[in-house]
Design an enzyme around this catalytic site. Structure first.
Site, PDB file in Angstrom:
ATOM      1  CB  SER A 112      -0.966  -0.002   1.185  1.00 18.51           C
ATOM      2  OG  SER A 112      -0.295  -0.300   2.382  1.00 18.51           O
TER       3      SER A 112
ATOM      4  CG  HIS B 290      -3.761  -0.902  -2.315  1.00 21.56           C
ATOM      5  ND1 HIS B 290      -4.281   0.360  -2.229  1.00 21.56           N
ATOM      6  CD2 HIS B 290      -3.411  -1.255  -1.052  1.00 21.56           C
ATOM      7  CE1 HIS B 290      -4.218   0.774  -0.974  1.00 21.56           C
ATOM      8  NE2 HIS B 290      -3.702  -0.188  -0.237  1.00 21.56           N
TER       9      HIS B 290
ATOM     10  CE  LYS C  74      -7.505   0.910   0.912  1.00 18.91           C
ATOM     11  NZ  LYS C  74      -6.907   0.022   1.863  1.00 18.91           N
TER      12      LYS C  74
END
Ligand SMILES: *Cc1c(COP(=O)(O)O)cnc(C)c1O
Length: 385
Positions: free
Chosen positions: A177, A205, A236
């Site tokens: 991240s 991610h 996300k």
């Protein structure tokens, strides 16, 4: 008796590590309004630009009309509503797994999995740069806790060979991240298979962003069948909020019985689940979002390299610029801000000492002109430095 907290707070200030939320006066998107000023926003994790997508918003509004705004209970009491079930099935299908289970946040999903599967007789092996929630989950589980050098499958192999634990769980971020680089999943899967260990990937991610259908790191690297546990977040790339764990039916049944962060908490609002179902379908289908992102990433990296900036080995939308000292990272972030650009400075303990950085994140919501504006501002800073 009140605690004397002021010394700790002052120490934090002195270290340039004092943190404060800023009040955002605009929804998450290409721009952000703070204190009445409008900025180009290079901080969010809304990689595909779905947080403000009209179809996703409509799905949320419709579901709120039908289901209300609160689920009213935990999943195992009476909070598990039809939209939750439908989303779990869609997530299982999307990730090519037997089943999936929703959690309220990624943090809770990681704590839940690790504490449900591991105890004192077991061992957990974590990459040094793993997300805080994975480190916390490992510690909370009571298992023997081992960290290995970042992305070093050989170092992991040596640790595993020495371990006599009942269960060995290897856990990594799919995409790290704060660095944006990817775990070498095939090499890690080899090592796990060789040593009788189970592999868990936190793909917060990668989901939505990697692979031609947005199925994430495991598909992008061809290791879906070799990875026993997948954790994905919805806040996300998918633009909503919450998280899920996907794997075998047996794994999911185990989590339902034993994962305390699943059992003892209120189910997310059904409207969030319904909105996510739409954003998931869009993320899968609308590959133009990923194509645009790839163009923006390449443009940023080329431009930054020409300016002589220190980039990291990342081809993902997370494009950190390594600065070094906390103070310089803050100063650079502030200088960009004065030019209308919002880029967060990331400091220890989130990253190792001496590796403070600007964490630039790109989104399909950006235009090439936005990337150019960022590069122009960075070049100015380079000159006046
Ligand atoms: C953001 C993040 C989480 C936590 O997810 P939330 O849903 O925000 O709690 C977990 N792991 C990684 C790698 C993350 O980046």
């Amino acid at each position: 008796m009140t605690f004397d907290l002021s010394a700790d707070l002052e120490e934090r200030h002195r270290q340039h590590r004092y943190r404060q939320p800023q009040i955002m006066e605009s929804p998450c998107g290409r721009h952000a309004v703070v204190n009445g000023q409008r900025y180009l926003n290079f901080c969010s994790n809304d990689y595909l630009g779905l947080a403000n997508d009209p179809e996703v918003i409509a799905a949320f509004q419709n579901a709120a009309g039908e289901w209300g705004v609160g689920s009213g209970a935990s999943h195992l009491v009476c909070g598990h509503q039809r939209p939750h079930q439908d989303l779990e099935e869609a997530l299982a299908a999307h990730t090519g797994r037997e089943r999936a289970l929703l959690f309220s946040t990624g943090y809770m999903a990681n704590l839940g999995v690790m504490t449900a599967l591991l105890g004192k007789a077991d061992a957990v092996f974590e990459d040094r740069l793993n997300h805080a929630s994975l480190l916390d989950g490992g510690l909370l589980s009571g298992a023997r806790f081992r960290r290995f050098a970042h992305n070093d499958a050989d170092a992991l192999n040596r640790l595993l060979q020495r371990s006599e634990a009942r269960r060995k769980l290897v856990v990594v971020d799919g995409v790290f991240s704060m660095d944006g680089d990817e775990a070498p999943l095939a090499a890690l899967a080899d090592v796990c298979e060789h040593n009788g260990a189970c592999l868990m990937v936190d793909d917060a991610h990668g989901l939505g962003v990697l692979d031609e259908k947005g199925r994430g790191s495991l598909f992008a690297q061809g290791v879906n069948e070799r990875t026993q546990i997948l954790m994905g977040t919805l806040g996300k790339g998918l633009g909503t909020g919450g998280a899920f764990v996907a794997g075998s039916a047996e794994l999911i049944e185990t989590l339902i019985q034993f994962a305390r962060t699943y059992i003892y908490t209120t189910a997310m609002p059904a409207a969030v689940a319904a909105a996510t179902q739409v954003s998931l379908a869009k993320a899968r289908r609308e590959s133009h979002r990923r194509e645009k992102l790839a163009t923006l990433i390449a443009r940023f990296r080329d431009g930054a390299r020409q300016l002589g900036l220190t980039l990291m080995g990342s081809t993902t939308p997370i494009q950190p610029i390594l600065v070094g000292s906390d103070e310089q990272a803050l100063a650079l972030s502030q200088a960009l801000r004065e030019q209308g650009l919002l880029v967060t400075a990331i400091r220890p303990p989130t990253v190792p000492e001496g590796q403070a950085r600007l964490r630039v994140t790109l989104s399909a919501a950006h235009d090439t002109a936005d990337v150019d504006a960022l590069l122009a501002a960075l070049s100015q800073y380079q000159e006046t430095d």
